[in-house]
Design an enzyme around this catalytic site. Structure first.
Site, short mmCIF file in Angstrom:
data_model
loop_
_atom_site.label_atom_id
_atom_site.label_comp_id
_atom_site.label_asym_id
_atom_site.label_seq_id
_atom_site.Cartn_x
_atom_site.Cartn_y
_atom_site.Cartn_z
CD GLU A 148 -1.17 0.43 3.68
OE1 GLU A 148 -1.60 1.59 3.65
OE2 GLU A 148 -1.43 -0.40 4.56
CB CYS B 12 -2.19 -4.28 6.34
SG CYS B 12 -1.94 -2.66 7.09
CB THR C 66 1.40 2.43 15.16
OG1 THR C 66 0.89 3.48 14.31
CG2 THR C 66 0.81 2.60 16.54
CB SER D 249 -8.75 1.20 12.64
OG SER D 249 -8.11 0.37 11.71
CG HIS E 50 -2.25 -6.94 10.12
ND1 HIS E 50 -1.04 -6.65 9.54
CD2 HIS E 50 -2.87 -5.76 10.34
CE1 HIS E 50 -0.94 -5.33 9.40
NE2 HIS E 50 -2.04 -4.77 9.88
CE LYS F 294 -7.06 -3.59 23.06
NZ LYS F 294 -7.51 -2.27 22.57
CG ASN G 148 1.66 -1.81 10.84
OD1 ASN G 148 1.74 -2.88 10.23
ND2 ASN G 148 0.59 -1.05 10.80
CB SER H 239 -7.81 -0.14 7.03
OG SER H 239 -7.38 -0.35 8.36
#
Lengths: 689, 689
Positions: free
Chosen positions: B87, B121, B163, B213, B251, B260, B330, B363
């Site tokens: 991207e 991504c 990030t 997001s 990811h 999470k 990232n 995203s």
């Protein structure tokens, strides 16, 4: 163990969109003060289609996807892959594909692989290969693939501007296709070149080295053709030449390059063996037999002569593919497939048995040559059905010519819009064809919002009721309208009450309102008429096709009531509507069978037939009314009107855009007597072709 | 008829690159004046890797592709598909893939399908699916696929900046792979969202709605997991849960979200059936059993508790995948595959028999869950060989920490470079690892130029000759140098003459010159030394691996001469060199066998063994010299020096980057005695492991 590969994988159906506005190349020549013929003969272009600021690559993609699904009765749930090829970058991260997922939202089907493929005009071809490979892989789950090739081609003021254009093509992919890709001959040429590229990120315009790009294109063509011939002869044990091709479709940035391309193929055949081109042509090409490859690419004498000797074959094998690229312009990724659409438009059924060879080129550079064999398949994927559904003639006829000045203004407006936020498009949507998506707003966070121009048109009265063409997305709304109307109908057959300002109806995704005076939808009065007259007992048809209707249906009418279950995760919206209104068990079963039929497309045996004229019928919803108060659903949180007690069962008919009127009439003809005489509770068996 | 699908299709090998410069997240916390732990615990990140202005997504992609091909001895001709997921938009039209085709230029192989796939991504995953589908399709021609996932993740100053990250992963795709994709369980969730996107075209930075997001990510994870479980249980007839997974790779935009995510999977298992999570966990989760899905996604108590109960399993099933995403940051498309690389690095051979489940999220949004079964395969695609070739430890050790100030300056410089033209990068290439590609120039037409940091390093003297590490692209040049030197060597062992200014040698693609004093290549003097000393009779090794050397070689020396045939179209360049110099028949046969071995990788039986230490040897070229004048080639148009009459046969050794020195030494050890005592004409049999 992997299951065997499906066979005859390729393109099942095609839909195309191009903008309604265009400028004449002849007028442009005058306006630009260039010599007469510079664009029309030098480039070989006739007209140039362009988007106003209420259209973009996303809106065009939405239009073709929605339209294809409607015309062929493909439900969102039956799509397992959707991918886009484009070089029109509105967002550098978010794919166009994700915008298209809005069309799937209501169905609940998010399990749709594929994103966007990018390399100049080649992205659509990459997407096509990817989608066909998917169908042939162990990842395939039996559903359709859908490929979109879409672009807006615009250039800075100057010599390249007349090579612009805009368009979108959607292709339905699956096995048993009329256009079967001969995948193993596919040959490619990929290399690193700066012939045309878009490094100026804030501008929509490319950086172009026109001369280099032409050379790169032709060199790639030569390499692809040689490799294609090699692969073919290696596999088939015999040489390959133009004699083995019926039609050649080349990526068309402008028609002149397509003419040059075909001439190169003749020259390549000659180099392979003079015998392949015939004595006369061979003699003419002989002086150029020993040029180095690079020299041959820039030799003007050869270029001229080769085009001249290739002319008769060009007219036969390429001519029928050039119309749309010539009258719409370069559509980048969509241009090649605009050639396919032109060919279907021109040749339809006569393509059966032919071999089509495609050359796809994207600067940078990526190129491939690949071929299709055309098979005869049954409607709706027959060549004639596809040609009819494409409806190119009326699409072209509905276009509007604008002056070069207005075109220039649109380009200028586009420059200010590109990459901008917080604006509302100013162009009129009046010229857009019915069913076209358009941009309504770009908010301050650059988020884009689209709407669709209604596709409902007035149509002949049928059975005393004026029935409009309905968008398939309306099917649910319309069904809701019917139900709502039903609730409100009093003993005198007139609606008892309805929400102020229009009709508001509950459904899974929220409530929908039908404005009172929206010319493109049924008005309140029309809907009332519908309730009073034929529709009460008349069937409602959803667009469809023969093989899906091979179900024998028994509608036993009222009293046949079950508790509704919560809709399953991937339930179609139609069946959810059914559930919501607690339909009779038989009806629900029927609905389910039809939906199963759609899901396992083509796998249901054709059984009974009650007439020969219906070939686009997909679904009939029989909505059961009953007098039992207790059968009303109690879990209807979003319904603004409490449903009154149902009293009668009657079939509901929804006619989608391509359910032709004679078909609808036919259904009425044979189902009406029973319905009219006895009401739907007496239809014990309704057999449909 | 389509040939049957190949089996066990998946990832054969992996290579990874990340920048050498990094900033510590702890230092960043101090610098940014945020609370301690905000980045290290709140985000779960340790370090952030970033590119200076001499690196970009293209240079990183060049590096991993070249490096993978070198390490695994994959020739450009053996690649049939190459595609990129990214991207990071440098050009809106020209794909990164086309830049990579520079690496194929010399081989003449342009027949390489695939372009770039785009959706945040997710592009790398799309490319991976596409490539695997290609291998399983009728379009597959038996060659390897190569997938590149690469991105530069940078954010505007502010809370999102920590990030960031940057990296590239290349994956070799084919049948009989150690990582076999269980393609039919793959499940996706695609929908339309504006959670993270890049509509500001002139800026490298995204527009981010962080909270949205996170919700989009977790919701997509839930949907994918449920669909995955459904597909599995439908196919296998038994339920699927975390118990069926050995490792989960998610990811990782930042590690906290991965924590999470895993907790959500535990919660999903609980919802599927409390039995699946055990009594204790079930009891703890019970209060959250009846939350709506949307509520469950934002319930902080559930989030906390689920992470707590998931912790032991997280440590076991996710922990081994998190290193690189935590210490590099990232990497967008490369992040997920950085997790795979971490897992291979940590677990190597012990992965055999395990199931890995991946969750890819981009995203916009596009997401998929998919799984691999790990198989034991032989070197070079064994888990231990891949882990060794990845060499993560030394890659991490060679990194250089910079201050947050310097990092900020690099980001600022990047802002001015993004989309710019006509500049030369100012950052030093000193810190770049050997073999790294870097940007040398962007010209006024925005064209980008790259070079590669030499991978030649000084190394221990071996057999009296200093041998450098050689880039595999040098093999042909180097081989030419040797051959050239051979021609020029007089009776005294000294070069008789050579072209002024360096060595000029003919080869298929043109002539190559080796400048006299290029520190990164052998100088004239070094080459002379080589001729005089050990090399005359010493073998020259081309990097390689065990199974390719399972050939029994007979070199019968001079007198064994054949006429050379013109090289076939896709001949490897090595064999072309051979042809050009009319090697002895045995040698040619040997060469051919080795090349065949490469082409049909892994299909040659392992036969003899002369020692246990050589496991990276690929090829030995025995160049035969003979005294017969008549055997010289007469069709050597581009050779600037007329080859003198060959007089002796001797083996030529080329050492490529990953042929470790002990290996080379070993070969010398066992082959030298024969060669030294009797000359190569007396080596009747040279057996190699």
């Amino acid at each position: 163990m992997a299951c065997p590969r499906p066979e005859n994988v390729g393109i099942l159906a095609v839909e195309m969109y191009f903008p309604t506005s265009y400028v004449s190349q002849e007028e442009l020549e005058v306006h630009d003060g260039v010599s007469k013929g510079k664009y029309t003969i030098g480039l070989g272009q006739d007209k140039l289609g362009f988007c106003t600021d209420c259209e973009d690559v996303i809106s065009m993609s939405l239009t073709v996807v929605k339209s294809l699904m409607e015309k062929y009765g493909v439900s969102p749930n039956s799509i397992g892959r959707l991918e886009v090829g484009s070089e029109t970058v509105i967002d550098k991260s978010k794919s166009i594909k994700t915008n298209l997922m809005e069309l799937f939202e209501e169905s609940g089907n998010g399990d749709v692989e594929g994103v966007d493929s990018t390399n100049a005009c080649y992205g659509g071809t990459a997407a096509l290969f990817n989608c066909i490979n998917w169908v042939e892989s162990t990842g395939w789950d039996g559903r359709f693939g859908l490929v979109v090739a879409a672009d807006v081609a615009v250039y800075a003021e100057g010599p390249a501007r007349p090579t612009g254009g805009a368009g979108a093509v959607a292709m339905l992919i699956g096995p048993n296709a009329p256009f079967v890709m001969e995948r193993s001959y596919t040959s490619s040429q990929m290399s690193h070149a700066y012939d045309f590229y878009k490094p100026v990120l804030a501008s929509e315009y490319p950086v172009v080295d026109g001369k280099l790009s032409t050379t790169c294109y032709l060199k790639a063509l030569d390499l692809c053709y040689r490799r294609f011939c090699d692969k073919y002869s290696k596999k088939e044990g015999q040489p390959f030449s133009l004699a083995d091709i019926d039609y050649v479709v080349c990526h068309s940035p402008y028609n002149k390059l397509v003419q040059k391309s075909f001439a190169r193929l003749v020259y390549n055949d000659y180099l392979q063996s003079p015998n392949l081109v015939g004595e006369e042509v061979a003699a003419k090409l002989e002086p150029f037999a020993h040029l180095s490859h690079d020299d041959s690419l820039v030799n003007r004498d050869l270029e001229k002569l080769a085009q001249q000797v290739a002319k008769p074959q060009y007219d036969e094998k390429v001519g029928p593919t050039t119309l749309l690229p010539k009258v719409v312009g370069n559509m980048y990724c969509a241009a090649l497939y605009g050639g396919l659409v032109t060919l279907i438009h021109n040749k339809a059924e006569s393509l059966v048995g032919k071999r089509l060879v495609f050359f796809s080129y994207g600067s940078g550079l990526a190129s491939s040559m690949f071929s299709f064999r055309v098979r005869a398949v049954e409607s709706p994927f027959s060549l004639s059905a596809i040609a009819e559904a494409l409806d190119i003639t009326s699409k072209l006829e509905s276009r509007i010519e604008v002056t070069p000045e207005k075109f220039g203004k649109a380009m200028h407006l586009g420059e200010t819009r590109y990459g901008a936020n917080d604006y509302i498009p100013t162009s009129s949507i009046k010229e857009l064809r019915a069913g076209t998506f358009y941009l309504t707003k770009v908010d301050d966070k650059y988020r884009r919002f689209y709407s669709r121009k209604p596709s409902v048109e007035s149509s002949p009265a049928m059975n005393g009721v004026k029935i409009g063409r309905i968008r398939s997305e309306d099917i649910r709304h319309r069904l809701s309208v019917f139900l709502c109307a039903r609730f409100d109908v009093g003993e005198n057959g007139m609606p008892a009450e309805y929400p102020k300002g229009g009709w508001e109806c509950g459904s899974e995704g929220g409530s929908y309102s039908v404005p009172e005076s929206n010319g493109s939808r049924w008005t309140k009065e029309e809907a009332e008429l519908r309730c009073r007259k034929g529709d009460r007992n008349g069937p409602v048809i959803v667009s469809g096709r023969k093989q899906l209707l091979s179900v024998r249906v028994s509608a036993t009418g009222n009293g046949d009531i079950t508790d509704s279950k919560p809709p399953a995760a991937h339930h179609s919206h139609e069946s959810m509507c059914m559930d919501k209104y607690r339909l009779g068990r038989t009806t629900a079963r029927w609905s389910e069978r039809v939906i199963t039929g759609i899901k396992s497309r083509g796998e249901m045996p054709s059984t009974t037939s009650a007439g020969g004229m219906i070939d686009r019928l997909q679904m009939i919803f029989v909505v059961t009314r009953t007098e039992e108060e207790g059968t009303r659903t109690k879990t209807e949180p979003r319904l603004s009107q409490k449903p009154p007690k149902p009293t009668l069962a009657y079939p509901v008919v929804v006619v989608a855009p391509h359910a032709m009127w004679p078909i609808a009439a036919t259904i009425l003809t044979f189902s009406q007597p029973n319905v009219a005489k006895h009401g739907p509770s007496h239809i014990s068996e309704l057999s449909l072709l």
